[in-house]
Design an enzyme around this catalytic site. Structure first.
Site, PDB file in Angstrom:
ATOM      1  N   ASP A  30       0.864  -1.185   0.000  1.00 36.12           N
ATOM      2  CA  ASP A  30       0.000   0.000   0.000  1.00 36.12           C
ATOM      3  C   ASP A  30       0.898   1.231   0.000  1.00 36.12           C
ATOM      4  O   ASP A  30       2.023   1.170   0.499  1.00 36.12           O
ATOM      5  CB  ASP A  30      -0.892  -0.003   1.260  1.00 36.12           C
ATOM      6  CG  ASP A  30      -2.144   0.852   1.055  1.00 36.12           C
ATOM      7  OD1 ASP A  30      -3.244   0.275   1.049  1.00 36.12           O
ATOM      8  OD2 ASP A  30      -1.991   2.078   0.879  1.00 36.12           O
ATOM      9  N   LYS A 207     -19.733 -10.150 -11.522  1.00 37.69           N
ATOM     10  CA  LYS A 207     -19.672  -9.448 -10.232  1.00 37.69           C
ATOM     11  C   LYS A 207     -20.784  -8.409 -10.148  1.00 37.69           C
ATOM     12  O   LYS A 207     -21.560  -8.368  -9.194  1.00 37.69           O
ATOM     13  CB  LYS A 207     -18.306  -8.785 -10.076  1.00 37.69           C
ATOM     14  CG  LYS A 207     -18.220  -7.792  -8.938  1.00 37.69           C
ATOM     15  CD  LYS A 207     -18.240  -8.461  -7.593  1.00 37.69           C
ATOM     16  CE  LYS A 207     -18.274  -7.401  -6.508  1.00 37.69           C
ATOM     17  NZ  LYS A 207     -18.349  -7.976  -5.169  1.00 37.69           N
ATOM     18  N   ASN A 211     -24.235  -8.518  -7.731  1.00 39.66           N
ATOM     19  CA  ASN A 211     -24.593  -7.500  -6.738  1.00 39.66           C
ATOM     20  C   ASN A 211     -25.894  -6.800  -7.103  1.00 39.66           C
ATOM     21  O   ASN A 211     -26.716  -6.519  -6.236  1.00 39.66           O
ATOM     22  CB  ASN A 211     -23.458  -6.489  -6.595  1.00 39.66           C
ATOM     23  CG  ASN A 211     -22.532  -6.876  -5.452  1.00 39.66           C
ATOM     24  OD1 ASN A 211     -22.679  -7.939  -4.849  1.00 39.66           O
ATOM     25  ND2 ASN A 211     -21.594  -6.011  -5.143  1.00 39.66           N
ATOM     26  N   PHE A 252     -31.087 -13.054   1.724  1.00 38.04           N
ATOM     27  CA  PHE A 252     -31.292 -11.723   1.118  1.00 38.04           C
ATOM     28  C   PHE A 252     -32.760 -11.464   0.817  1.00 38.04           C
ATOM     29  O   PHE A 252     -33.091 -10.820  -0.175  1.00 38.04           O
ATOM     30  CB  PHE A 252     -30.400 -11.552  -0.126  1.00 38.04           C
ATOM     31  CG  PHE A 252     -28.988 -11.215   0.280  1.00 38.04           C
ATOM     32  CD1 PHE A 252     -28.226 -12.153   0.938  1.00 38.04           C
ATOM     33  CD2 PHE A 252     -28.456  -9.960   0.070  1.00 38.04           C
ATOM     34  CE1 PHE A 252     -26.950 -11.854   1.384  1.00 38.04           C
ATOM     35  CE2 PHE A 252     -27.172  -9.640   0.494  1.00 38.04           C
ATOM     36  CZ  PHE A 252     -26.410 -10.599   1.148  1.00 38.04           C
ATOM     37  N   CYS A 263     -20.940  -1.240  -1.653  1.00 34.35           N
ATOM     38  CA  CYS A 263     -20.978  -2.003  -2.912  1.00 34.35           C
ATOM     39  C   CYS A 263     -22.281  -1.901  -3.682  1.00 34.35           C
ATOM     40  O   CYS A 263     -22.286  -1.504  -4.845  1.00 34.35           O
ATOM     41  CB  CYS A 263     -20.637  -3.460  -2.630  1.00 34.35           C
ATOM     42  SG  CYS A 263     -18.992  -3.605  -1.966  1.00 34.35           S
ATOM     43  N   LYS A 266     -22.866   1.476  -5.289  1.00 35.13           N
ATOM     44  CA  LYS A 266     -21.822   1.789  -6.288  1.00 35.13           C
ATOM     45  C   LYS A 266     -21.973   0.880  -7.512  1.00 35.13           C
ATOM     46  O   LYS A 266     -21.965   1.340  -8.652  1.00 35.13           O
ATOM     47  CB  LYS A 266     -20.464   1.563  -5.620  1.00 35.13           C
ATOM     48  CG  LYS A 266     -19.254   1.585  -6.506  1.00 35.13           C
ATOM     49  CD  LYS A 266     -17.947   1.533  -5.723  1.00 35.13           C
ATOM     50  CE  LYS A 266     -17.643   0.187  -5.108  1.00 35.13           C
ATOM     51  NZ  LYS A 266     -17.193  -0.853  -6.061  1.00 35.13           N
ATOM     52  N   LYS A 324     -24.954  -2.071   8.475  1.00 32.56           N
ATOM     53  CA  LYS A 324     -25.473  -3.397   8.838  1.00 32.56           C
ATOM     54  C   LYS A 324     -24.659  -3.903  10.008  1.00 32.56           C
ATOM     55  O   LYS A 324     -23.670  -3.285  10.407  1.00 32.56           O
ATOM     56  CB  LYS A 324     -25.370  -4.365   7.658  1.00 32.56           C
ATOM     57  CG  LYS A 324     -23.935  -4.688   7.260  1.00 32.56           C
ATOM     58  CD  LYS A 324     -23.871  -5.885   6.336  1.00 32.56           C
ATOM     59  CE  LYS A 324     -22.428  -6.303   6.159  1.00 32.56           C
ATOM     60  NZ  LYS A 324     -22.293  -7.567   5.436  1.00 32.56           N
TER      61      LYS A 324
HETATM   62  C1  UDX Z   1     -22.232  -7.021  -0.691  1.00 38.04           C
HETATM   63  C2  UDX Z   1     -22.371  -8.382  -1.353  1.00 38.04           C
HETATM   64  O1  UDX Z   1     -23.189  -9.227  -0.543  1.00 38.04           O
HETATM   65  C3  UDX Z   1     -20.989  -9.025  -1.510  1.00 38.04           C
HETATM   66  O2  UDX Z   1     -21.104 -10.263  -2.196  1.00 38.04           O
HETATM   67  C4  UDX Z   1     -20.100  -8.075  -2.329  1.00 38.04           C
HETATM   68  O3  UDX Z   1     -18.812  -8.613  -2.513  1.00 38.04           O
HETATM   69  C5  UDX Z   1     -20.002  -6.739  -1.623  1.00 38.04           C
HETATM   70  O4  UDX Z   1     -21.309  -6.184  -1.437  1.00 38.04           O
HETATM   71  P1  UDX Z   1     -21.915  -6.023   1.733  1.00 38.04           P
HETATM   72  O5  UDX Z   1     -22.211  -4.725   1.049  1.00 38.04           O
HETATM   73  O6  UDX Z   1     -20.751  -6.120   2.638  1.00 38.04           O
HETATM   74  O7  UDX Z   1     -21.734  -7.212   0.611  1.00 38.04           O
HETATM   75  O8  UDX Z   1     -23.177  -6.375   2.621  1.00 38.04           O
HETATM   76  P2  UDX Z   1     -24.457  -7.280   2.475  1.00 38.04           P
HETATM   77  O9  UDX Z   1     -24.467  -8.213   3.598  1.00 38.04           O
HETATM   78  O10 UDX Z   1     -24.593  -7.795   1.108  1.00 38.04           O
HETATM   79  O11 UDX Z   1     -25.645  -6.193   2.730  1.00 38.04           O
HETATM   80  C6  UDX Z   1     -25.812  -5.142   1.804  1.00 38.04           C
HETATM   81  C7  UDX Z   1     -27.032  -4.339   2.239  1.00 38.04           C
HETATM   82  O12 UDX Z   1     -28.207  -5.132   2.081  1.00 38.04           O
HETATM   83  C8  UDX Z   1     -26.992  -3.907   3.708  1.00 38.04           C
HETATM   84  O13 UDX Z   1     -27.498  -2.577   3.810  1.00 38.04           O
HETATM   85  C9  UDX Z   1     -27.935  -4.883   4.387  1.00 38.04           C
HETATM   86  O14 UDX Z   1     -28.554  -4.325   5.536  1.00 38.04           O
HETATM   87  C10 UDX Z   1     -28.956  -5.125   3.286  1.00 38.04           C
HETATM   88  N1  UDX Z   1     -29.661  -6.404   3.400  1.00 38.04           N
HETATM   89  C11 UDX Z   1     -28.967  -7.567   3.242  1.00 38.04           C
HETATM   90  C12 UDX Z   1     -31.033  -6.403   3.613  1.00 38.04           C
HETATM   91  O15 UDX Z   1     -31.643  -5.345   3.762  1.00 38.04           O
HETATM   92  N2  UDX Z   1     -31.703  -7.585   3.666  1.00 38.04           N
HETATM   93  C13 UDX Z   1     -31.052  -8.781   3.520  1.00 38.04           C
HETATM   94  O16 UDX Z   1     -31.713  -9.825   3.592  1.00 38.04           O
HETATM   95  C14 UDX Z   1     -29.645  -8.778   3.306  1.00 38.04           C
END
Ligand code: UDX
Length: 432
Positions: A30, A207, A211, A252, A263, A266, A324
């Site tokens: 880095d 990817k 997402n 999910f 993520c 974006k 989260k």
């Molecule tokens: C996400 C993807 O899951 C992961 O595969 C990718 O590499 C990066 O982005 P992340 O953003 O860390 O991961 O969190 P994730 O657990 O996916 O939750 C994303 C958002 O969805 C959060 O705001 C979470 O609260 C919301 N969520 C998730 C829900 O509202 N309901 C669900 O059932 C699951």
């Protein structure tokens, strides 16, 4: 194998440490000297359960090293993973690739033997082609392959997601590169997971498509939650009934506030940008983005519904403020919208956050951090369950709040409506 990880953020740090834990020789690079000095003594800049221990362990057995010397590190390695940030470009909503291209320029100067250059950062389709163009030169001819190997790591579960992947996607047409990466990943590909070799552009789009689909699934159940509220149905029943269909799947499908994190917001916007550029209208993903934007108003509307128009001097407690549970990440968290609004309305905001005090609110009046749940909840007019940390799942609100009338807004549907009613608690949730 000798691996160089460039970029020590969530993706680079977790990937490099897990590769080291598999017995590879890993050097993580880095440009942030301070960050590297801390990493060398096992101090990590992010909250990721289990990561610190894994780093300390691999530092000790010397499978993992940290450096700011990008040239030397590239020269000494066979596989170079590009794990630098690809933030959303302010003006056009596309992924900003300036850091990726900077790294490609550094790699170009250091191809002293055959190397595999792997993009693990989330990059728009055709980025691999562009990196290839940057690296191409007479001297480098046939001495490298550029591969796409997207990560699917969730914050808070990143080590588990890396070590037990549903699938490993490697995008390359080079048999040599595929063979080497397959041998690198084979220890992680157990009976119920798959290693798949696709085209490079295929891997790049997988990817974004994954997402965007997950964001769609969440927005779908969130929209249904609105219908459930109007028809006195419990959305948790709907999630259960739907999710048991193998074609839908139960993960999910938890209704909640607008999705956040670094993520989904974006990647959905970047995918739309990429499609618009080639005149394809991703109308479904666009509607997901639009719906999620509107959903950001839900918590404020609910708070007014519960407490009325005037919020001045109302004591409002947040349990959790990150986007989260399992993370300290505040990016696109619902609280980022709600708390400043409440502060402007002269409410008295308290918050308890398992990952500690947040700078995000330091300039706001009447916002106070508490490191104990009971102090944060005492005499509150409204308790807002903002994230679903385990420690929020079995609270004795009567003891915590010490008031006759107890009001709870559960944004994660952690509690039973029936039980709350039996305890004379005024309980509000989402989609129920
Ligand atoms: C996400 C993807 O899951 C992961 O595969 C990718 O590499 C990066 O982005 P992340 O953003 O860390 O991961 O969190 P994730 O657990 O996916 O939750 C994303 C958002 O969805 C959060 O705001 C979470 O609260 C919301 N969520 C998730 C829900 O509202 N309901 C669900 O059932 C699951």
């Amino acid at each position: 194998m000798k691996i160089c990880i460039i970029g020590t953020g969530y993706v680079g740090l977790v990937s490099g440490t897990c590769f080291a834990d598999l017995g590879n020789d890993v050097i993580c690079v880095d440009k942030d000297k301070h960050k590297i000095e801390n990493l060398k003594i096992g101090k990590i800049p992010i909250f990721e359960p289990g990561l610190e221990e894994l780093i300390v362990k691999n530092l000790k057995i010397k499978t993992l090293k940290f450096s700011t010397d990008i040239n030397r590190s590239i020269k000494d390695s066979n596989i170079i993973f590009i794990c630098v940030g690809t933030p959303t470009d302010k003006k056009n909503k596309n992924a900003n690739l300036k850091y990726v291209y900077q790294v490609a320029q550094s790699i170009k100067k250091n191809i002293n033997k055959y190397k595999i250059i792997v993009t693990k950062s989330t990059v728009p389709i055709t980025t691999g082609d562009k990196i290839e163009k940057i690296l191409n030169s007479k001297k480098n001819k046939n001495k490298f392959d550029v591969v796409s190997n997207p990560e699917f790591l969730r914050e808070g579960e990143a080590i588990r997601d890396f070590c037990y992947p549903d699938r490993v996607v490697v995008g390359t047409n080079s048999k040599k590169a595929n063979k080497i990466l397959k041998s690198l990943y084979i220890p992680l590909v157990k009976k119920d997971s798959r290693y798949i070799n696709t085209s490079r552009r295929g891997a790049e789009i997988i990817k974004y498509a994954s997402n965007a689909f997950l964001a769609t699934k969440i927005s779908y159940i969130n929209e249904l939650a609105n219908l459930c509220e109007k028809t006195s149905v419990d959305v948790k029943e709907v999630s259960l009934g739907m999710g048991l269909d193998q074609r839908i799947g139960e993960r999910f499908l938890r209704a909640g506030p607008a999705y956040g994190g670094s993520c989904f917001p974006k990647d959905t916007k970047s995918l739309i940008y990429t499609a618009d550029k080639v005149k394809i209208n991703l109308s479904i993903v666009k509607s997901v983005v639009k719906f999620n934007e509107q959903r950001k108003k839900l918590p404020i509307n609910k708070i007014h519904k519960i407490l009325g128009k005037r919020l001045k001097n109302k004591k409002i407690t947040f349990l959790g403020v990150t986007f989260k549970a399992g993370t300290d990440d505040m990016r696109e968290s619902p609280s980022i919208n709600v708390i400043p609004y409440l502060s402007k309305k002269n409410a008295e905001i308290r918050y308890y956050e398992p990952t500690g005090y947040k700078d995000a609110f330091k300039k706001l009046k009447n916002v106070k951090f508490f490191d104990k749940i009971k102090d944060a909840c005492n005499l509150s007019d409204l308790i807002i369950i903002h994230t679903d940390w385990n420690e929020f799942k079995q609270l004795n609100f009567k003891k915590l709040v010490n008031k006759k009338i107890i009001k709870i807004f559960d944004m994660r549907n952690l509690y039973s409506i029936k039980k709350m009613k039996n305890n004379n608690i005024k309980y509000f949730s989402i989609g129920r």
